[in-house]
Design a protein around this motif. Structure first.
Motif, PDB file in Angstrom:
ATOM      1  N   VAL A 162     -31.907   6.068   4.410  1.00 49.28           N
ATOM      2  CA  VAL A 162     -30.695   5.004   3.761  1.00 49.28           C
ATOM      3  C   VAL A 162     -29.655   6.107   3.329  1.00 49.28           C
ATOM      4  O   VAL A 162     -29.777   6.930   2.755  1.00 49.28           O
ATOM      5  CB  VAL A 162     -31.473   4.157   2.514  1.00 49.28           C
ATOM      6  N   TYR A 163     -28.317   5.665   3.904  1.00 54.78           N
ATOM      7  CA  TYR A 163     -27.172   6.541   3.846  1.00 54.78           C
ATOM      8  C   TYR A 163     -26.172   5.827   3.185  1.00 54.78           C
ATOM      9  O   TYR A 163     -26.125   4.502   3.387  1.00 54.78           O
ATOM     10  CB  TYR A 163     -26.779   6.938   5.150  1.00 54.78           C
ATOM     11  N   THR A 164     -25.639   6.367   2.042  1.00 51.85           N
ATOM     12  CA  THR A 164     -24.503   5.616   1.616  1.00 51.85           C
ATOM     13  C   THR A 164     -23.174   6.445   1.064  1.00 51.85           C
ATOM     14  O   THR A 164     -23.499   7.919   1.394  1.00 51.85           O
ATOM     15  CB  THR A 164     -24.846   4.847  -0.028  1.00 51.85           C
ATOM     16  N   ASP A 165     -22.199   6.126   0.864  1.00 56.05           N
ATOM     17  CA  ASP A 165     -20.854   6.859   0.678  1.00 56.05           C
ATOM     18  C   ASP A 165     -20.063   6.250  -0.371  1.00 56.05           C
ATOM     19  O   ASP A 165     -20.170   4.954  -0.769  1.00 56.05           O
ATOM     20  CB  ASP A 165     -20.190   7.216   1.986  1.00 56.05           C
ATOM     21  N   VAL A 166     -19.066   6.691  -0.863  1.00 60.14           N
ATOM     22  CA  VAL A 166     -18.262   6.062  -2.094  1.00 60.14           C
ATOM     23  C   VAL A 166     -17.631   4.565  -1.476  1.00 60.14           C
ATOM     24  O   VAL A 166     -17.515   4.618  -0.336  1.00 60.14           O
ATOM     25  CB  VAL A 166     -17.139   7.066  -2.299  1.00 60.14           C
ATOM     26  N   TRP A 167     -17.453   3.962  -2.482  1.00 55.00           N
ATOM     27  CA  TRP A 167     -16.941   2.575  -2.364  1.00 55.00           C
ATOM     28  C   TRP A 167     -15.428   2.426  -1.971  1.00 55.00           C
ATOM     29  O   TRP A 167     -14.908   1.417  -1.462  1.00 55.00           O
ATOM     30  CB  TRP A 167     -17.251   1.524  -3.281  1.00 55.00           C
ATOM     31  N   ALA A 168     -14.694   3.356  -2.316  1.00 58.44           N
ATOM     32  CA  ALA A 168     -13.208   3.651  -2.197  1.00 58.44           C
ATOM     33  C   ALA A 168     -13.051   5.102  -1.686  1.00 58.44           C
ATOM     34  O   ALA A 168     -13.251   6.041  -2.593  1.00 58.44           O
ATOM     35  CB  ALA A 168     -12.397   3.383  -3.269  1.00 58.44           C
ATOM     36  N   SER A 169     -12.645   5.371  -0.496  1.00 54.12           N
ATOM     37  CA  SER A 169     -12.315   6.915  -0.071  1.00 54.12           C
ATOM     38  C   SER A 169     -11.037   7.366  -0.525  1.00 54.12           C
ATOM     39  O   SER A 169     -10.248   6.580  -1.083  1.00 54.12           O
ATOM     40  CB  SER A 169     -12.420   6.745   1.595  1.00 54.12           C
ATOM     41  N   MET A 170     -10.887   8.734  -0.300  1.00 55.67           N
ATOM     42  CA  MET A 170      -9.715   9.382  -0.678  1.00 55.67           C
ATOM     43  C   MET A 170      -8.598   8.534  -0.046  1.00 55.67           C
ATOM     44  O   MET A 170      -8.346   8.421   1.203  1.00 55.67           O
ATOM     45  CB  MET A 170      -9.894  10.780  -0.195  1.00 55.67           C
ATOM     46  N   GLY A 171      -7.742   8.125  -0.846  1.00 58.06           N
ATOM     47  CA  GLY A 171      -6.509   7.449  -0.492  1.00 58.06           C
ATOM     48  C   GLY A 171      -6.558   5.821  -0.703  1.00 58.06           C
ATOM     49  O   GLY A 171      -5.533   5.463  -0.958  1.00 58.06           O
TER      50      GLY A 171
ATOM     51  N   HIS B 241     -20.374   8.946  -6.561  1.00 60.63           N
ATOM     52  CA  HIS B 241     -19.806   8.391  -7.860  1.00 60.63           C
ATOM     53  C   HIS B 241     -21.288   7.695  -8.442  1.00 60.63           C
ATOM     54  O   HIS B 241     -21.748   6.529  -8.042  1.00 60.63           O
ATOM     55  CB  HIS B 241     -19.053   7.331  -7.579  1.00 60.63           C
ATOM     56  N   ARG B 242     -21.974   8.429  -9.240  1.00 66.11           N
ATOM     57  CA  ARG B 242     -22.976   7.738 -10.036  1.00 66.11           C
ATOM     58  C   ARG B 242     -22.759   6.332 -10.719  1.00 66.11           C
ATOM     59  O   ARG B 242     -21.724   6.097 -11.296  1.00 66.11           O
ATOM     60  CB  ARG B 242     -23.580   8.865 -11.134  1.00 66.11           C
ATOM     61  N   GLY B 243     -23.795   5.669 -10.413  1.00 67.86           N
ATOM     62  CA  GLY B 243     -23.588   4.279 -10.939  1.00 67.86           C
ATOM     63  C   GLY B 243     -22.700   3.260 -10.318  1.00 67.86           C
ATOM     64  O   GLY B 243     -22.668   2.190 -10.683  1.00 67.86           O
ATOM     65  N   GLU B 244     -22.016   3.856  -9.154  1.00 65.67           N
ATOM     66  CA  GLU B 244     -21.543   2.857  -8.369  1.00 65.67           C
ATOM     67  C   GLU B 244     -22.100   2.895  -7.083  1.00 65.67           C
ATOM     68  O   GLU B 244     -23.337   1.933  -6.785  1.00 65.67           O
ATOM     69  CB  GLU B 244     -19.961   3.356  -7.786  1.00 65.67           C
ATOM     70  N   GLU B 245     -21.924   3.438  -6.066  1.00 62.59           N
ATOM     71  CA  GLU B 245     -22.716   3.319  -4.662  1.00 62.59           C
ATOM     72  C   GLU B 245     -24.186   3.726  -4.918  1.00 62.59           C
ATOM     73  O   GLU B 245     -25.125   3.443  -4.097  1.00 62.59           O
ATOM     74  CB  GLU B 245     -22.220   3.928  -3.544  1.00 62.59           C
ATOM     75  N   ILE B 246     -24.333   4.585  -5.836  1.00 69.41           N
ATOM     76  CA  ILE B 246     -25.902   5.282  -5.807  1.00 69.41           C
ATOM     77  C   ILE B 246     -26.341   5.713  -7.444  1.00 69.41           C
ATOM     78  O   ILE B 246     -25.362   5.868  -8.086  1.00 69.41           O
ATOM     79  CB  ILE B 246     -25.823   6.716  -5.042  1.00 69.41           C
ATOM     80  N   ALA B 247     -27.463   5.058  -7.625  1.00 68.97           N
ATOM     81  CA  ALA B 247     -27.969   5.160  -9.072  1.00 68.97           C
ATOM     82  C   ALA B 247     -28.403   6.777  -9.470  1.00 68.97           C
ATOM     83  O   ALA B 247     -28.569   7.510  -8.585  1.00 68.97           O
ATOM     84  CB  ALA B 247     -29.219   4.352  -9.290  1.00 68.97           C
TER      85      ALA B 247
ATOM     86  N   GLU C 174      -8.472   5.030  -3.602  1.00 59.29           N
ATOM     87  CA  GLU C 174      -8.975   5.013  -4.960  1.00 59.29           C
ATOM     88  C   GLU C 174      -8.287   3.808  -5.687  1.00 59.29           C
ATOM     89  O   GLU C 174      -9.145   3.042  -6.425  1.00 59.29           O
ATOM     90  CB  GLU C 174      -8.544   6.232  -5.763  1.00 59.29           C
ATOM     91  N   GLU C 175      -7.163   3.291  -5.738  1.00 63.95           N
ATOM     92  CA  GLU C 175      -6.411   2.391  -6.487  1.00 63.95           C
ATOM     93  C   GLU C 175      -7.388   0.906  -6.137  1.00 63.95           C
ATOM     94  O   GLU C 175      -7.039   0.015  -7.008  1.00 63.95           O
ATOM     95  CB  GLU C 175      -5.021   2.374  -6.319  1.00 63.95           C
ATOM     96  N   GLU C 176      -7.960   1.017  -4.951  1.00 67.51           N
ATOM     97  CA  GLU C 176      -8.471  -0.467  -4.497  1.00 67.51           C
ATOM     98  C   GLU C 176     -10.142  -0.380  -5.276  1.00 67.51           C
ATOM     99  O   GLU C 176     -10.502  -1.383  -5.216  1.00 67.51           O
ATOM    100  CB  GLU C 176      -8.808  -0.425  -3.184  1.00 67.51           C
ATOM    101  N   LEU C 177     -10.550   0.620  -5.880  1.00 68.52           N
ATOM    102  CA  LEU C 177     -11.821   0.675  -6.546  1.00 68.52           C
ATOM    103  C   LEU C 177     -12.232  -0.618  -7.270  1.00 68.52           C
ATOM    104  O   LEU C 177     -13.147  -1.267  -7.175  1.00 68.52           O
ATOM    105  CB  LEU C 177     -12.257   1.895  -6.940  1.00 68.52           C
TER     106      LEU C 177
END
Ligand code: CP
Ligand code: NVA
Length: 304
Positions: free
Chosen positions: A219-228, A266-272, A230-233
């Motif tokens: 199972v693979y994950t990554d941030v919910w808002a990539s570099m550039g 980002h702890r607590g966002e895409e991954i616990a 961030e303001e959409e997070l």
């Protein structure tokens, strides 16, 4: 003819397999204290428009350990920031260095550099793709799962640059890949079509994270808002509800599931937090393997 690595669609299955074999071999040799000085006298330039810890340092240490030299150039410190055209910069750098690794926003910029350069250009991440990341990640899968054939990989999260490169890799290697993204954040149709993934039964796209991770080996994950982005997070948090990789979600995967993340996380966002801190986690192997894989990429592109 010089070769570039801009997207994983630039590689054939044989190229992937060569890079995996060579990176694993270089890793073993390094562990035994053998430094293969195969790039003595060669120079790698790095132009990064975005921040980086792993990719930059993995490239720099890889180059040094192979006997070569890295030169890091922040765009702000070069004439690029004063609008010297990419094609002129590329032609000039080709007279000084042997290979160029670039991290940019717009993918078309690395393509422009590659077209004008006489030297190999490596995509060290763009808004569209992160090919070197997925090469070292599949190397990590091979180490943990004894190969990549018949391994079910579930992507859970944003349909971003890293997801796009997974789709490309799955297309060339025939990986069993399920991509789960919230509605509105799916991998874009042009990426899916370009990879031919719309016609491949072994690549599935869904907005159901639980279904996607069912019996997954990885199972693979990554941030919910990539570099550039961030303001959409803040606006994205609601859309990504249910997509956090946590123990509940992982209970649907195989008991020996390998959880992966390219980092930074980002702890607590895409991954616990507890998943990220779990003993025996693969994240740190992924980070290390970037250095070994970058060596194999540099050797292949610079020495041909
Ligand atoms: N995974 C990755 O590319 O990390 P950096 O942004 O630190 O290079
Ligand atoms: N998708 C992330 C990857 C960082 C390595 C980003 O582009 O910010």
């Amino acid at each position: 003819m010089k070769k570039d690595l801009l997207s994983l669609l630039d590689l054939e299955k044989n190229d992937f397999d060569h890079l995996f074999t060579r990176a694993l071999q270089l890793k073993k040799r390094y562990a035994r204290g053998i430094f293969d000085k195969i790039l003595t006298g060669k120079t790698l330039g790095l132009i990064f428009d975005k921040k980086s810890t792993r990719t930059r340092i993995a490239f720099e240490t890889a180059m040094i350990q192979l006997g070569g030299h890295p030169i890091y150039m922040s765009t702000q410190d070069t004439q690029i920031s004063r609008n010297e055209p990419a094609k002129d910069t590329a032609r000039v750098l080709s007279r000084y260095i042997d290979c160029l690794a670039m991290r940019t926003f717009d993918h078309s910029l690395v393509k422009e550099f590659a077209r004008a350069s006489a030297i190999p250009v490596i995509n060290a991440l763009t808004d569209s793709f992160h090919p070197c990341q997925i090469l070292s990640d599949i190397m990590t899968v091979i180490e943990h799962k004894d190969g990549y054939k018949d391994v079910k990989i579930a992507w859970v999260g944003d349909g971003n640059n890293v997801a796009n490169s997974w789709v490309n890799a799955a297309s060339v290697l025939g990986l069993n890949l399920v991509v789960a993204c919230p509605e509105g954040h799916m991998v874009k149709p042009d990426i899916i079509r370009a990879a031919g993934a719309d016609t491949m039964d072994h690549i599935i796209f869904t907005s159901d994270p639980v279904g996607a991770v069912k019996d997954a080996d990885v199972v693979y994950t990554d941030v919910w808002a990539s570099m550039g982005d961030e303001e959409e997070l803040a606006g994205r948090l609601a859309a990504f509800e249910g997509f956090q990789v946590n123990k509940d979600l992982l209970s649907h995967a195989r008991p020996d599931v390998l959880v992966m993340h390219c980092l930074p996380a980002h702890r607590g966002e895409e991954i616990a937090e507890d998943v990220l801190e779990a003993a025996g986690a693969a994240f740190w192997d992924q980070a290390e393997n970037k250095r070994h894989m970058h060596k194999a990429i540099l050797e292949t592109l610079i020495l041909g």
